[in-house]
Design a protein around this motif. Structure first.
Motif, mmCIF file in Angstrom:
data_model
loop_
_atom_site.group_PDB
_atom_site.id
_atom_site.type_symbol
_atom_site.label_atom_id
_atom_site.label_comp_id
_atom_site.label_asym_id
_atom_site.label_seq_id
_atom_site.Cartn_x
_atom_site.Cartn_y
_atom_site.Cartn_z
ATOM 1 N N GLU A 80 19.440 70.410 34.097
ATOM 2 C CA GLU A 80 19.443 71.265 35.291
ATOM 3 C C GLU A 80 18.027 71.741 35.598
ATOM 4 O O GLU A 80 17.603 71.748 36.755
ATOM 5 C CB GLU A 80 20.349 72.475 35.082
ATOM 6 C CG GLU A 80 21.821 72.146 35.035
ATOM 7 C CD GLU A 80 22.660 73.331 34.666
ATOM 8 O OE1 GLU A 80 23.748 73.487 35.271
ATOM 9 O OE2 GLU A 80 22.268 74.112 33.770
ATOM 10 N N TRP A 81 17.310 72.148 34.566
ATOM 11 C CA TRP A 81 15.943 72.638 34.738
ATOM 12 C C TRP A 81 15.042 71.531 35.283
ATOM 13 O O TRP A 81 14.281 71.746 36.226
ATOM 14 C CB TRP A 81 15.396 73.156 33.411
ATOM 15 C CG TRP A 81 14.022 73.706 33.510
ATOM 16 C CD1 TRP A 81 13.665 74.967 33.878
ATOM 17 C CD2 TRP A 81 12.794 73.012 33.248
ATOM 18 N NE1 TRP A 81 12.297 75.097 33.854
ATOM 19 C CE2 TRP A 81 11.744 73.910 33.470
ATOM 20 C CE3 TRP A 81 12.492 71.713 32.842
ATOM 21 C CZ2 TRP A 81 10.407 73.561 33.307
ATOM 22 C CZ3 TRP A 81 11.165 71.366 32.673
ATOM 23 C CH2 TRP A 81 10.141 72.281 32.906
ATOM 24 N N THR A 82 15.163 70.336 34.709
ATOM 25 C CA THR A 82 14.335 69.201 35.138
ATOM 26 C C THR A 82 14.598 68.847 36.592
ATOM 27 O O THR A 82 13.663 68.577 37.346
ATOM 28 C CB THR A 82 14.607 67.979 34.242
ATOM 29 O OG1 THR A 82 14.375 68.347 32.878
ATOM 30 C CG2 THR A 82 13.707 66.811 34.605
ATOM 31 N N TYR A 123 14.046 84.477 30.524
ATOM 32 C CA TYR A 123 14.086 83.106 31.052
ATOM 33 C C TYR A 123 13.220 82.179 30.199
ATOM 34 O O TYR A 123 13.667 81.112 29.774
ATOM 35 C CB TYR A 123 13.610 83.090 32.518
ATOM 36 C CG TYR A 123 13.176 81.736 33.008
ATOM 37 C CD1 TYR A 123 14.110 80.781 33.392
ATOM 38 C CD2 TYR A 123 11.828 81.401 33.071
ATOM 39 C CE1 TYR A 123 13.711 79.529 33.833
ATOM 40 C CE2 TYR A 123 11.426 80.156 33.518
ATOM 41 C CZ TYR A 123 12.370 79.219 33.892
ATOM 42 O OH TYR A 123 11.968 77.986 34.322
ATOM 43 N N ILE A 152 13.553 79.370 39.693
ATOM 44 C CA ILE A 152 14.615 78.905 38.792
ATOM 45 C C ILE A 152 15.251 80.098 38.086
ATOM 46 O O ILE A 152 16.475 80.187 37.985
ATOM 47 C CB ILE A 152 14.058 77.885 37.777
ATOM 48 C CG1 ILE A 152 13.592 76.617 38.498
ATOM 49 C CG2 ILE A 152 15.118 77.540 36.730
ATOM 50 C CD1 ILE A 152 12.830 75.642 37.621
ATOM 51 N N HIS A 176 8.947 78.484 38.297
ATOM 52 C CA HIS A 176 9.704 79.131 37.217
ATOM 53 C C HIS A 176 10.423 80.372 37.743
ATOM 54 O O HIS A 176 11.572 80.628 37.378
ATOM 55 C CB HIS A 176 8.779 79.527 36.065
ATOM 56 C CG HIS A 176 8.308 78.360 35.267
ATOM 57 N ND1 HIS A 176 9.137 77.634 34.441
ATOM 58 C CD2 HIS A 176 7.084 77.786 35.157
ATOM 59 C CE1 HIS A 176 8.449 76.670 33.851
ATOM 60 N NE2 HIS A 176 7.198 76.742 34.282
ATOM 61 N N PHE A 217 21.027 77.688 31.369
ATOM 62 C CA PHE A 217 20.942 76.377 32.000
ATOM 63 C C PHE A 217 20.603 75.318 30.966
ATOM 64 O O PHE A 217 20.160 75.617 29.859
ATOM 65 C CB PHE A 217 19.890 76.377 33.123
ATOM 66 C CG PHE A 217 18.547 76.922 32.682
ATOM 67 C CD1 PHE A 217 17.585 76.097 32.151
ATOM 68 C CD2 PHE A 217 18.268 78.274 32.808
ATOM 69 C CE1 PHE A 217 16.360 76.592 31.747
ATOM 70 C CE2 PHE A 217 17.049 78.792 32.415
ATOM 71 C CZ PHE A 217 16.091 77.952 31.880
ATOM 72 N N ALA A 235 14.221 79.009 27.903
ATOM 73 C CA ALA A 235 13.588 77.721 28.203
ATOM 74 C C ALA A 235 12.969 77.106 26.947
ATOM 75 O O ALA A 235 13.131 75.905 26.682
ATOM 76 C CB ALA A 235 12.533 77.895 29.294
ATOM 77 N N ARG A 295 12.859 71.466 38.750
ATOM 78 C CA ARG A 295 11.396 71.322 38.686
ATOM 79 C C ARG A 295 10.945 70.088 39.477
ATOM 80 O O ARG A 295 9.891 70.107 40.110
ATOM 81 C CB ARG A 295 10.911 71.225 37.241
ATOM 82 C CG ARG A 295 10.960 72.525 36.482
ATOM 83 C CD ARG A 295 10.061 73.579 37.062
ATOM 84 N NE ARG A 295 8.671 73.319 36.704
ATOM 85 C CZ ARG A 295 7.642 74.031 37.100
ATOM 86 N NH1 ARG A 295 7.827 75.076 37.867
ATOM 87 N NH2 ARG A 295 6.425 73.718 36.733
#
Length: 82
Positions: free
Chosen positions: A36-38, A62, A50, A47, A32, A66, A41
């Motif tokens: 996308e992560w932001t 993961y 996700i 976590h 990712f 990250a 979140r």
């Protein structure tokens, strides 16, 4: 295990051979982006949620990805001495 016990080589040697011979390994997860992560979140996803969403079975994998894209791992709280 197969590399060591049946082929008598290290897993790294087998990996190099596969790449040299055009054998592509499909990963069970999708990498990712920071955006996308932001977004996830900001929607209050954990976590673990996700990681599961992108197909990571191992939480350490993961967190490794990250950190590679710039997400710092939250440190554990330090014990306060009384």
């Amino acid at each position: 295990e197969i590399a060591r016990e049946e082929l008598h080589c290290s897993p790294a040697t087998l990996s190099v051979w596969k790449k040299a011979n055009g054998i592509v390994i499909q990963k069970p997860y999708r990498l990712f982006t920071l955006a996308e992560w932001t977004e996830l979140r900001n929607q209050k996803w954990t976590h673990f949620q996700i990681a599961r969403h992108f197909g990571f079975e191992c939480i350490d994998t993961y967190f490794y990805h990250a950190r590679k894209i710039g997400i710092p791992r939250k440190r554990r709280r330090e014990k306060i001495e009384s």
